[in-house]
Design an enzyme around this catalytic site. Structure first.
Site, short mmCIF file in Angstrom:
data_model
loop_
_atom_site.label_atom_id
_atom_site.label_comp_id
_atom_site.label_asym_id
_atom_site.label_seq_id
_atom_site.Cartn_x
_atom_site.Cartn_y
_atom_site.Cartn_z
N HIS A 82 0.85 -1.19 0.00
CA HIS A 82 0.00 0.00 0.00
C HIS A 82 0.88 1.24 0.00
O HIS A 82 1.88 1.31 0.71
CB HIS A 82 -0.87 0.00 1.27
CG HIS A 82 -1.83 1.15 1.33
ND1 HIS A 82 -3.08 1.09 0.75
CD2 HIS A 82 -1.73 2.37 1.88
CE1 HIS A 82 -3.70 2.24 0.95
NE2 HIS A 82 -2.90 3.04 1.63
N ASP A 161 -13.92 3.65 7.69
CA ASP A 161 -12.93 4.46 6.97
C ASP A 161 -13.59 5.22 5.82
O ASP A 161 -13.21 6.35 5.54
CB ASP A 161 -11.78 3.59 6.44
CG ASP A 161 -10.72 4.46 5.78
OD1 ASP A 161 -10.15 5.31 6.48
OD2 ASP A 161 -10.50 4.33 4.56
N ARG A 168 -12.80 13.64 6.68
CA ARG A 168 -11.47 14.25 6.88
C ARG A 168 -11.08 15.08 5.67
O ARG A 168 -10.47 16.14 5.79
CB ARG A 168 -10.42 13.15 7.11
CG ARG A 168 -10.50 12.55 8.51
CD ARG A 168 -9.72 11.26 8.58
NE ARG A 168 -8.33 11.46 8.21
CZ ARG A 168 -7.56 10.54 7.63
NH1 ARG A 168 -8.05 9.34 7.37
NH2 ARG A 168 -6.32 10.80 7.32
N SER A 183 -6.46 4.53 9.32
CA SER A 183 -7.17 4.39 8.04
C SER A 183 -6.49 3.33 7.17
O SER A 183 -7.13 2.40 6.67
CB SER A 183 -7.18 5.76 7.34
OG SER A 183 -7.44 5.65 5.98
N LYS A 187 -7.76 -0.98 6.79
CA LYS A 187 -8.10 -1.54 5.47
C LYS A 187 -7.19 -2.73 5.14
O LYS A 187 -7.63 -3.75 4.62
CB LYS A 187 -7.96 -0.47 4.38
CG LYS A 187 -9.10 0.52 4.41
CD LYS A 187 -8.96 1.57 3.33
CE LYS A 187 -7.81 2.49 3.59
NZ LYS A 187 -7.89 3.82 3.03
N1 URA Z 1 -4.34 6.70 2.47
C1 URA Z 1 -5.33 6.14 3.20
O1 URA Z 1 -5.81 5.05 2.89
N2 URA Z 1 -5.79 6.81 4.29
C2 URA Z 1 -5.30 8.00 4.66
O2 URA Z 1 -5.75 8.52 5.66
C3 URA Z 1 -4.27 8.59 3.89
C4 URA Z 1 -3.80 7.89 2.78
#
Ligand code: URA
Length: 433
Positions: A82, A161, A168, A183, A187
């Site tokens: 990621h 999220d 946000r 966040s 995930k």
């Molecule tokens: N990527 C994400 O998945 N969440 C964030 O808060 C920032 C970048």
């Protein structure tokens, strides 16, 4: 328990209990806590921070706010990767097939781009026919058969999220380490892979503006993952200029295809090789970083990584003719050169400015409901460290919009020149484990 008391407690800098954090996440997801209280809570966290214990609880509460994926029917070690976001970041399109060609099982869920950052799903959708909404059953079958699937996150995964990130984004609370860490990790944990590699970007084009904050974010996320039994590592990568040359969806897919043929930009390839070698170590396919690098080099030079990309596109319904003959991708109506008005060594190409300009040319979304023009974007011809004469082409803009003069001005402002030669740095600054 009252939400207002939790907000006040955080506002005054105190540590929240597990119950208070879970009360917030549950209440926000089921609608009993309104947006205005969630906004105030996020802002209090942004200013006062959270302890590691609070971040772990928040991550866990978010991870379990919806369904989680069970990947146990996939044979072998499931690897995932990621990025915290960048400009021109097509790493997953190149790295995914590279590691899959070496035997890793990549079961990846990706996101869409927002603002100046691009998203892997949008890039994939520039390939005609490509389907990113694959059922769990087909996702598992595809990874078992070809070792790679990249799909969109299902609606039921981490609803906390989805709501929190959208909030946000419009309340100035994206750039908070506890909120980014929870966040990302909620995930990644919910999507069920055994190992996680995080590409934590820093610099003008990233959420973390300097390496110190990127290091803290990486450490926080790596500790959360490892404490929950997932082999989690991170690289800190430089986003002070766009990654590679192409910024924009189909343009980036074409650059990824070139990279898989062994003709990729130096910075993109360095990042793919470093991340790939770490992922192969995590998957226990190799015993050392060097062994991983060698295996990946062979996957590129023998054409196995490219073949894997073709198989992946085919499995998800994409038209492989575009991959075999990238000249088939439709070009934008205007392709215009951006000419340098200055001379000297390029010391900086502001990635945020380039990302925002690409978005205004049609390549990105200012809001989630905007549509993307897949053909538009920017292709750089020079990178940091290159010498430029007045009148040289700095980059090309690709757009279907007729009004682009003001965007050219902004692109020119993204470049900073120096008289003296400029020292360049590797894109990966550190590995955190
Ligand atoms: N990527 C994400 O998945 N969440 C964030 O808060 C920032 C970048």
């Amino acid at each position: 328990m009252r939400m207002v008391d939790i907000i006040i407690k955080k506002r005054d800098g105190h540590e929240l209990s597990d119950e208070e954090i879970r009360f917030f996440v549950k209440g926000y997801v089921d609608g009993s806590i309104p947006e205005y209280q969630a906004s105030a809570f996020n802002m209090a966290v942004l200013f006062k921070g959270m302890t590691n214990k609070e971040i772990s609880t928040l991550t866990d509460a978010m991870e379990h706010s919806g369904a989680t994926m069970d990947l146990s029917r996939i044979t072998g070690v499931k690897v995932d990767k990621h990025s915290t976001g960048g400009v021109g970041d097509k790493t997953s399109l190149v790295l995914g097939p590279m590691v899959a060609a070496c035997g890793a099982m990549l079961a990846k869920m990706s996101g869409r781009g927002l603002g100046h950052t691009g998203g892997t799903l949008d890039k994939l959708e520039s390939i005609p026919g490509m389907n990113i909404s694959v059922s769990e059953e087909d996702f598992i079958k595809q990874v078992n058969e070809i070792g790679i699937a990249i799909i969109g996150q299902t609606q039921s995964l981490v609803p906390a999220d989805k709501k929190l990130y959208a909030l946000r984004d419009v309340t100035g609370t994206v750039e908070s380490i506890p909120l980014i860490a929870s966040s990302v990790m909620s995930k990644k944990l919910a999507s069920g892979s055994d190992t996680i590699l995080l590409d934590v970007t820093f610099g003008e084009g990233a959420f973390m503006k300097n390496i110190d904050s990127a290091r803290v974010l990486a450490r926080t996320m790596v500790d959360i993952g490892n404490s929950l039994g997932r082999d989690t590592r991170a690289v800190l990568s430089d986003m002070n200029e766009p990654l590679g040359f192409a910024v924009g969806n189909a343009l980036e897919v074409k650059e990824a295809i070139e990279a898989l043929h062994g003709r990729g930009p130096k910075d993109l390839m360095e990042l793919c090789y470093t991340c790939g070698a770490i992922m192969l170590e995590q998957a226990k396919i190799v015993n050392s970083h060097e062994e991983g690098l060698e295996m990946l080099r062979l996957a590129i030079s023998e054409g196995k990584a490219f073949d894997k990309f073709v198989a992946f596109v085919k499995a998800q319904g994409g038209d492989v003719e575009y991959i075999l003959h990238p000249e088939k991708f439709e070009l934008a109506k205007h392709i215009v050169s951006v000419i340098s008005e200055k001379e000297g060594y390029i010391s900086k190409i502001n990635a945020l400015e380039i990302g925002e300009s690409a978005m205004r040319l049609g390549a990105g979304r200012a809001t989630l409901n905007d549509t993307i023009d897949m053909a538009s974007g920017i292709v750089l011809t020079k990178k940091v460290g290159d010498y430029v004469n007045k009148g040289d082409v700095l980059c090309y803009i690709h757009t279907n919009k007729d009004e682009y003069q003001s965007i050219i001005k902004d692109i020119l402002n993204a470049y900073i020149f120096k008289k003296e030669e400029v020292e360049t740095h590797p894109v990966v600054h550190e590995i955190v484990r």
